[in-house]
Structures are given as C-alpha cells and as structure tokens.
Design a protein around this motif. Structure first.
Motif, PDB file in Angstrom:
ATOM      1  N   SER A   7       0.841  -1.180   0.000  1.00 40.61           N
ATOM      2  CA  SER A   7       0.000   0.000   0.000  1.00 40.61           C
ATOM      3  C   SER A   7       0.887   1.244   0.000  1.00 40.61           C
ATOM      4  O   SER A   7       1.844   1.326   0.759  1.00 40.61           O
ATOM      5  CB  SER A   7      -0.884  -0.011   1.252  1.00 40.61           C
ATOM      6  OG  SER A   7      -1.669   1.143   1.287  1.00 40.61           O
ATOM      7  N   GLY A   8       0.598   2.163  -0.862  1.00 39.70           N
ATOM      8  CA  GLY A   8       1.398   3.377  -0.967  1.00 39.70           C
ATOM      9  C   GLY A   8       2.356   3.370  -2.146  1.00 39.70           C
ATOM     10  O   GLY A   8       3.050   4.343  -2.392  1.00 39.70           O
ATOM     11  N   CYS A  10       3.551   3.611  -6.017  1.00 32.13           N
ATOM     12  CA  CYS A  10       3.099   4.497  -7.092  1.00 32.13           C
ATOM     13  C   CYS A  10       2.454   3.680  -8.212  1.00 32.13           C
ATOM     14  O   CYS A  10       2.602   2.458  -8.283  1.00 32.13           O
ATOM     15  CB  CYS A  10       4.268   5.308  -7.635  1.00 32.13           C
ATOM     16  SG  CYS A  10       5.465   4.327  -8.553  1.00 32.13           S
ATOM     17  N   SER A  11       1.750   4.359  -9.109  1.00 31.97           N
ATOM     18  CA  SER A  11       1.048   3.677 -10.190  1.00 31.97           C
ATOM     19  C   SER A  11       1.998   2.932 -11.121  1.00 31.97           C
ATOM     20  O   SER A  11       1.680   1.846 -11.603  1.00 31.97           O
ATOM     21  CB  SER A  11       0.213   4.675 -10.988  1.00 31.97           C
ATOM     22  OG  SER A  11       1.036   5.675 -11.564  1.00 31.97           O
ATOM     23  N   VAL A  14       2.798  -0.335  -9.443  1.00 30.89           N
ATOM     24  CA  VAL A  14       1.644  -1.224  -9.408  1.00 30.89           C
ATOM     25  C   VAL A  14       1.513  -1.946 -10.746  1.00 30.89           C
ATOM     26  O   VAL A  14       1.224  -3.135 -10.798  1.00 30.89           O
ATOM     27  CB  VAL A  14       0.353  -0.449  -9.060  1.00 30.89           C
ATOM     28  CG1 VAL A  14      -0.881  -1.304  -9.276  1.00 30.89           C
ATOM     29  CG2 VAL A  14       0.406   0.053  -7.627  1.00 30.89           C
ATOM     30  N   CYS A  33       8.637   5.309  -2.540  1.00 32.10           N
ATOM     31  CA  CYS A  33       7.699   4.348  -3.127  1.00 32.10           C
ATOM     32  C   CYS A  33       7.761   3.063  -2.303  1.00 32.10           C
ATOM     33  O   CYS A  33       8.820   2.703  -1.803  1.00 32.10           O
ATOM     34  CB  CYS A  33       8.047   4.049  -4.584  1.00 32.10           C
ATOM     35  SG  CYS A  33       6.791   3.019  -5.367  1.00 32.10           S
ATOM     36  N   TYR A  55      -4.689  -3.715  -7.756  1.00 36.26           N
ATOM     37  CA  TYR A  55      -5.703  -2.655  -7.878  1.00 36.26           C
ATOM     38  C   TYR A  55      -6.974  -3.053  -7.130  1.00 36.26           C
ATOM     39  O   TYR A  55      -7.549  -2.247  -6.401  1.00 36.26           O
ATOM     40  CB  TYR A  55      -6.005  -2.404  -9.359  1.00 36.26           C
ATOM     41  CG  TYR A  55      -7.064  -1.368  -9.599  1.00 36.26           C
ATOM     42  CD1 TYR A  55      -6.757  -0.016  -9.604  1.00 36.26           C
ATOM     43  CD2 TYR A  55      -8.392  -1.732  -9.824  1.00 36.26           C
ATOM     44  CE1 TYR A  55      -7.727   0.938  -9.825  1.00 36.26           C
ATOM     45  CE2 TYR A  55      -9.369  -0.789 -10.048  1.00 36.26           C
ATOM     46  CZ  TYR A  55      -9.035   0.547 -10.050  1.00 36.26           C
ATOM     47  OH  TYR A  55     -10.004   1.489 -10.260  1.00 36.26           O
ATOM     48  N   MET A  58      -6.971  -2.556  -3.367  1.00 38.41           N
ATOM     49  CA  MET A  58      -6.880  -1.182  -2.855  1.00 38.41           C
ATOM     50  C   MET A  58      -8.270  -0.634  -2.517  1.00 38.41           C
ATOM     51  O   MET A  58      -9.257  -1.005  -3.159  1.00 38.41           O
ATOM     52  CB  MET A  58      -6.252  -0.261  -3.902  1.00 38.41           C
ATOM     53  CG  MET A  58      -4.848  -0.583  -4.267  1.00 38.41           C
ATOM     54  SD  MET A  58      -4.332   0.431  -5.674  1.00 38.41           S
ATOM     55  CE  MET A  58      -2.883   1.179  -4.991  1.00 38.41           C
ATOM     56  N   GLU A  62      -7.302   4.892  -1.805  1.00 41.22           N
ATOM     57  CA  GLU A  62      -5.951   4.527  -2.252  1.00 41.22           C
ATOM     58  C   GLU A  62      -5.856   4.560  -3.771  1.00 41.22           C
ATOM     59  O   GLU A  62      -4.865   5.023  -4.327  1.00 41.22           O
ATOM     60  CB  GLU A  62      -5.584   3.122  -1.767  1.00 41.22           C
ATOM     61  CG  GLU A  62      -5.245   3.023  -0.314  1.00 41.22           C
ATOM     62  CD  GLU A  62      -4.945   1.588   0.086  1.00 41.22           C
ATOM     63  OE1 GLU A  62      -3.980   1.402   0.846  1.00 41.22           O
ATOM     64  OE2 GLU A  62      -5.665   0.669  -0.351  1.00 41.22           O
ATOM     65  N   ARG A  63      -6.892   4.065  -4.436  1.00 44.02           N
ATOM     66  CA  ARG A  63      -6.896   4.083  -5.905  1.00 44.02           C
ATOM     67  C   ARG A  63      -6.810   5.506  -6.435  1.00 44.02           C
ATOM     68  O   ARG A  63      -6.038   5.786  -7.341  1.00 44.02           O
ATOM     69  CB  ARG A  63      -8.162   3.419  -6.439  1.00 44.02           C
ATOM     70  CG  ARG A  63      -8.218   1.933  -6.232  1.00 44.02           C
ATOM     71  CD  ARG A  63      -9.539   1.387  -6.693  1.00 44.02           C
ATOM     72  NE  ARG A  63      -9.621  -0.044  -6.446  1.00 44.02           N
ATOM     73  CZ  ARG A  63     -10.707  -0.762  -6.648  1.00 44.02           C
ATOM     74  NH1 ARG A  63     -11.810  -0.196  -7.103  1.00 44.02           N
ATOM     75  NH2 ARG A  63     -10.698  -2.057  -6.399  1.00 44.02           N
ATOM     76  N   ARG A  65      -5.686   8.187  -4.934  1.00 42.69           N
ATOM     77  CA  ARG A  65      -4.394   8.786  -4.590  1.00 42.69           C
ATOM     78  C   ARG A  65      -3.291   8.243  -5.502  1.00 42.69           C
ATOM     79  O   ARG A  65      -2.418   8.981  -5.940  1.00 42.69           O
ATOM     80  CB  ARG A  65      -4.059   8.519  -3.126  1.00 42.69           C
ATOM     81  CG  ARG A  65      -2.785   9.226  -2.668  1.00 42.69           C
ATOM     82  CD  ARG A  65      -2.441   8.952  -1.212  1.00 42.69           C
ATOM     83  NE  ARG A  65      -2.041   7.562  -1.039  1.00 42.69           N
ATOM     84  CZ  ARG A  65      -2.707   6.664  -0.305  1.00 42.69           C
ATOM     85  NH1 ARG A  65      -3.811   7.010   0.323  1.00 42.69           N
ATOM     86  NH2 ARG A  65      -2.277   5.430  -0.193  1.00 42.69           N
ATOM     87  N   THR A  66      -3.333   6.961  -5.819  1.00 36.84           N
ATOM     88  CA  THR A  66      -2.290   6.331  -6.612  1.00 36.84           C
ATOM     89  C   THR A  66      -2.423   6.636  -8.100  1.00 36.84           C
ATOM     90  O   THR A  66      -1.443   6.962  -8.758  1.00 36.84           O
ATOM     91  CB  THR A  66      -2.311   4.800  -6.405  1.00 36.84           C
ATOM     92  OG1 THR A  66      -2.149   4.529  -5.010  1.00 36.84           O
ATOM     93  CG2 THR A  66      -1.196   4.122  -7.180  1.00 36.84           C
TER      94      THR A  66
END
Length: 169
Positions: A7-8, A10-11, A14, A33, A55, A58, A62-63, A65-66
């Motif tokens: 969790s946390g 970056c995209s 992910v 990251c 995804y 999350m 969270e989605r 924000r990311t």
C-alpha cells in the motif's frame, strides 16, 4: 527476484507488480515508493501478484491517490491499467477539436490506436486501400482519460471514446 508492492506504491510500480527479474538484474527504486524485490529460492516462492489483483485490493481512496480520479474511472470502465498509466509518459497538450486538450504520444503495446486510425481513414477514403499501415503515423491526438471524461456527456460515450483511443479492447 519478484517485484512486490505494498500500500502506498506508485502507479508505475503497481503496473509492474509480480514482474520477475533475473539474479543480476533488478530495478532502481525511486524515493518514497513502497515497492521492493523479494528473492525467489527453491524453498521460497513469493505468491505472484498482478496489477489487477493489486488494484482490486486497494480501497477507493488509495486508488484515487495512486492513479488519479480519471484513471480510476477509466479502469473501472474496463480500460487496461498498463495503458492508462503508461499514457502519462507521453502526456502533453495538443490542439484538437478547436481547443487545447490533454493528449499522449504514447502508443499502445499492440499499436491498437494506430491500427484503428489507419482503418478508419481507409474506410473514409482518405487513405488508398492499397496502402500498407507500415510507416503510418496517426495525425489525430490520442486523448488522455482525463480529457475523455471531460468531453463525454455520459458513461456510454466515455466507454466508446476509451475504446476508440485504445484504452479498452
């Protein structure tokens, strides 16, 4: 090694969740990251993850924000996570439809947008039927999901545009 994300992350990380790296390869972590590499041994094989599973795990906050609000809408509408995230690499402003829009120069993995534009122009007669797609570069700007949701009056139209610009197959 296998790329693991928490969790946390970056995209960009992910999208690469679950990717395997050789012994001497790896990746350069970027600051703040929450991604890392987990070693693979005979005794320990990390549970494989993929971007969609990450995804799905999350929360909504969270989605957003990311990935951002428009990207979450696009992914929830069926867009490929990798295409949405990678479109940001080539993001720029362009003049299209008589106004300034957010577009990307990043093409899809299989050249879907390029192929669809080529076929559309052939059907309209703008390109001769005998011409090959080889060397064809679309003149149309590939809109970003943010711009698509800004222009679309409803969800159905947004999904059509996401499909046209190569985010959904």
């Amino acid at each position: 090694y296998v790329r693991v994300v928490e969790s946390g992350a970056c995209s960009r990380c992910v999208v690469l969740a679950g990717r395997e790296y050789g012994v001497s390869t790896g990746f350069a972590r970027h600051p703040r990251c929450h991604c890392g590499m987990e070693p693979v041994t005979r005794e320990h094989r990390p549970k494989p993850t993929n971007p969609q599973a990450t995804y799905d795990a999350m929360s909504g906050a969270e989605r957003r924000r990311t990935f951002g609000e428009a990207a979450v809408k696009a992914i929830n509408a069926g867009a490929d996570i990798g295409f949405v995230v990678n479109a940001r690499r080539g993001m720029a402003t362009a003049t299209a439809f008589g106004r300034t829009v957010q577009a990307t120069s990043e093409q899809t993995r299989r050249g879907t947008f390029r192929r669809r534009e080529f076929e559309r122009l052939q059907a309209e007669g703008a390109i001769p039927a005998s011409r090959s797609i080889r060397g064809f570069r679309p003149e149309a700007a590939r809109l970003m999901p943010e711009e698509i949701f800004r222009q679309a009056p409803n969800r159905e139209h947004a999904v059509r545009l996401l499909r046209r610009y190569g985010y959904i197959f």
